[in-house]
Motif scaffolding. Structure first.
Motif, short mmCIF file in Angstrom:
data_model
loop_
_atom_site.label_atom_id
_atom_site.label_comp_id
_atom_site.label_asym_id
_atom_site.label_seq_id
_atom_site.Cartn_x
_atom_site.Cartn_y
_atom_site.Cartn_z
N VAL A 96 0.87 -1.18 0.00
CA VAL A 96 0.00 0.00 0.00
C VAL A 96 0.90 1.22 0.00
N GLY A 97 0.33 2.37 -0.25
CA GLY A 97 1.17 3.56 -0.35
C GLY A 97 0.60 4.76 0.35
N MET A 98 1.50 5.61 0.78
CA MET A 98 1.13 6.89 1.37
C MET A 98 1.18 7.96 0.29
N VAL A 99 0.25 8.89 0.34
CA VAL A 99 0.25 10.03 -0.58
C VAL A 99 -0.07 11.29 0.22
N PHE A 100 0.20 12.46 -0.39
CA PHE A 100 -0.21 13.70 0.24
C PHE A 100 -0.93 14.56 -0.77
N ASP A 101 -1.31 15.77 -0.40
CA ASP A 101 -2.24 16.56 -1.19
C ASP A 101 -1.82 16.78 -2.63
N ALA A 102 -0.51 16.84 -2.93
CA ALA A 102 -0.06 17.07 -4.31
C ALA A 102 -0.46 15.92 -5.23
N PHE A 103 -0.86 14.78 -4.66
CA PHE A 103 -1.29 13.64 -5.48
C PHE A 103 -2.38 14.03 -6.47
N THR A 104 -3.29 14.92 -6.05
CA THR A 104 -4.40 15.28 -6.93
C THR A 104 -3.96 16.09 -8.14
N THR A 105 -2.78 16.71 -8.07
CA THR A 105 -2.30 17.51 -9.20
C THR A 105 -1.35 16.74 -10.11
N TYR A 106 -1.01 15.50 -9.77
CA TYR A 106 -0.07 14.75 -10.61
C TYR A 106 -0.46 14.74 -12.09
N PRO A 107 -1.72 14.43 -12.43
CA PRO A 107 -2.07 14.40 -13.86
C PRO A 107 -1.95 15.76 -14.53
N LEU A 108 -2.02 16.84 -13.73
CA LEU A 108 -1.94 18.19 -14.28
C LEU A 108 -0.50 18.65 -14.44
N VAL A 109 0.39 18.09 -13.64
CA VAL A 109 1.78 18.55 -13.60
C VAL A 109 2.71 17.65 -14.42
N TYR A 110 2.48 16.33 -14.34
CA TYR A 110 3.40 15.38 -14.97
C TYR A 110 2.70 14.68 -16.14
N PRO A 111 3.09 15.00 -17.38
CA PRO A 111 2.41 14.40 -18.54
C PRO A 111 2.73 12.93 -18.74
N ASN A 112 3.85 12.44 -18.20
CA ASN A 112 4.26 11.05 -18.42
C ASN A 112 4.47 10.34 -17.09
N LEU A 113 3.39 10.19 -16.35
CA LEU A 113 3.48 9.58 -15.03
C LEU A 113 3.87 8.10 -15.07
N GLY A 114 3.44 7.41 -16.11
CA GLY A 114 3.65 5.97 -16.16
C GLY A 114 2.56 5.20 -15.45
N PHE A 115 1.54 5.89 -14.97
CA PHE A 115 0.37 5.27 -14.36
C PHE A 115 -0.76 6.28 -14.38
N ASP A 116 -1.99 5.80 -14.23
CA ASP A 116 -3.16 6.67 -14.17
C ASP A 116 -3.55 6.81 -12.70
N SER A 117 -3.33 7.99 -12.15
CA SER A 117 -3.56 8.18 -10.72
C SER A 117 -5.01 8.00 -10.32
N ARG A 118 -5.92 8.12 -11.28
CA ARG A 118 -7.35 8.00 -10.96
C ARG A 118 -7.93 6.63 -11.29
N LYS A 119 -7.14 5.76 -11.93
CA LYS A 119 -7.65 4.44 -12.28
C LYS A 119 -6.82 3.30 -11.70
N ASP A 120 -5.53 3.54 -11.49
CA ASP A 120 -4.64 2.46 -11.07
C ASP A 120 -4.49 2.33 -9.57
N LEU A 121 -5.17 3.19 -8.82
CA LEU A 121 -5.09 3.17 -7.36
C LEU A 121 -6.48 3.34 -6.77
N VAL A 122 -6.69 2.76 -5.61
CA VAL A 122 -7.98 2.90 -4.93
C VAL A 122 -7.76 3.44 -3.52
N PRO A 123 -8.66 4.28 -3.02
CA PRO A 123 -8.48 4.88 -1.69
C PRO A 123 -8.70 3.88 -0.57
N VAL A 124 -7.91 4.03 0.48
CA VAL A 124 -8.15 3.33 1.75
C VAL A 124 -8.75 4.32 2.75
#
Length: 329
Positions: A96-124
Motif C-alpha cells: 500500500v502507499g502513502m500520498v499527500f495533497d499534491a497527489f491530486t495535481t499529478y495528472p496536471l503537472v506530470y504528462p508522463n506519469l507511467g500510471f493513471d492516478s485516478r484508475k490504477d489506485l484505490v483509496p483506503v
C-alpha cells in the motif's frame, strides 16, 4: 427393513455431499489476510510529515494485523516514483502507499506519469490533515493579512513567494489567494521544501504558504511571522492565528493532508480491513495527541469519502489552473 436401509443410504449420501461441498469451498476460499509482511511505500525520504504519519501508525498496525509492517521510502520526482511503485504492485494487500495533497495535481503537472492516478489506485482512507500557514520573513512590514494585502497593492510585483515547485499545493494555494485578494506577487519555485524554507528564512523570498507542521518551529523561534492559516477552523498549534476565511475571504479553505491508497483490484475485504485498523489507530487517544503536537488532525474517512475528496480537489485545482492560465513547467 428395506425402507430403513434406503433412508440410511440417503442420509449417508447427503452427509458425503455436504462434506464434499465444504471441502471444495475450503479449497476455493482465499487464504486469510495477512499471511506475510505488509509494505507501506512512502514516496519521500525518511523524515517529514508523510513519513512521520506512517511511522506513527506502524507499531499499531503490526499489533492489529499480526504481521510485520515495513516502511519502504521510495523518493523522487515529487513523490511520483513511490506512487508509481504502488500502482504497479500486485493487488494483494501486501503493498500500500502513502500520498499527500499534491497527489491530486499529478495528472496536471506530470504528462508522463507511467500510471493513471485516478484508475490504477484505490483509496483506503484520508488519514490526517493540517492547514497551510501564510508566513512572512520578519523583514516584511505586515503583522496581519490585511496589512500584507495593502503592502502588495501599494507595491505590485515587488513581493514574491516561494513554493516547492510548480503545481504544488503551496503554489496553487498562493495563486488562489492572489486571485481572491486581487494582488500581484511573483512566484519563485524551488526544487523541494528545504531550499524554499532556507531562502524564506534568509529573506531572499518574502512569503510562503507553508505546512503548519513545518512552519511551527520557525514561528515559535521568531524566525517567521504567521499571518493566517488556511483551514476551515483554527488548529490548537496556531490558536492565535486567524484563518484566511476569518480575515475576509469566507470561501477560502485549503488543507494539506496525508492518505493511504492501494493498487486497483485489491479485494474489497482487504481494503475494509485496512481501513478499519488504520482508522482505529488514528482515533486512539495517544495517536490523536501525538498528531495534535504536530498540528495534525485525524480525518479517518471512508474509502468512498476519500474518493470524493480526491475528485473534488482535482476539479478545483484544474479549474484554477485553467482560469489563471498557470504554467506548471
Amino acid at each position: 427393513m428395506n425402507t430403513l436401509a434406503s433412508s440410511q443410504r440417503r442420509k449417508l449420501l447427503l452427509a458425503a455431499t455436504a462434506l464434499a461441498l465444504a471441502a471444495n469451498t475450503a479449497l476455493a476460499a482465499p487464504p486469510a489476510w495477512p499471511q506475510k509482511t505488509i509494505r507501506i511505500v512512502v514516496p519521500f525520504p525518511p523524515g517529514g510529515t508523510v513519513d512521520g504519519v506512517a511511522r506513527l501508525l506502524q507499531p499499531r498496525l503490526q499489533a492489529a494485523l499480526g504481521q510485520t509492517v515495513l516502511i519502504d521510502n521510495r523518493a523522487g520526482a515529487g513523490g511520483t516514483v513511490g506512487v508509481r511503485e504502488v500502482a504497479r504492485s500486485a493487488p494483494d494487500g501486501y503493498t500500500v502507499g502513502m500520498v499527500f495533497d499534491a497527489f491530486t495535481t499529478y495528472p496536471l503537472v506530470y504528462p508522463n506519469l507511467g500510471f493513471d492516478s485516478r484508475k490504477d489506485l484505490v483509496p483506503v482512507t484520508q488519514m490526517a490533515s493540517n492547514p497551510l500557514v501564510l508566513v512572512v520573513n520578519p523583514s516584511v512590514p505586515a503583522n496581519n493579512l490585511q496589512e500584507l494585502i495593502a503592502l502588495a497593492k501599494a507595491k505590485p510585483g515587488t513581493l514574491n513567494y516561494a513554493s516547492v515547485g510548480a503545481g504544488s499545493s503551496n503554489h496553487l494555494t498562493a495563486e488562489w489567494f492572489k486571485s481572491v485578494a486581487g494582488i500581484d506577487v511573483a512566484h519563485i519555485p524551488y526544487k523541494g521544501g528545504g531550499p524554499a524554507q532556507q531562502d524564506l528564512l534568509g529573506g531572499q523570498v518574502q512569503m510562503m504558504f507553508l505546512s503548519a507542521v513545518l512552519a511551527q518551529p520557525h514561528v515559535r523561534a521568531g524566525k517567521l511571522r504567521a499571518l493566517a492559516q488556511t483551514g476551515a477552523k483554527r488548529v490548537d498549534a496556531y490558536r492565535d492565528v486567524p484563518t484566511v476565511a476569518e480575515s475576509g475571504y469566507p470561501d477560502f479553505h485549503v488543507e494539506s493532508w496525508v492518505g493511504m491508497l492501494a493498487p486497483a483490484g485489491t479485494p474489497s475485504a482487504i481494503i475494509d480491513r485496512l481501513h478499519t485498523e488504520v482508522t482505529a489507530a488514528l482515533n486512539s487517544a495517544d495517536i490523536k495527541a501525538r498528531l495534535a503536537e504536530q498540528g495534525l488532525q485525524p480525518i479517518a474517512n471512508t474509502p468512498a469519502q476519500f474518493a470524493q475528496a480526491l475528485s473534488d480537489e482535482y476539479a478545483k485545482w484544474q479549474r484554477l489552473i485553467s482560469e489563471r492560465n498557470l504554467s506548471l513547467e
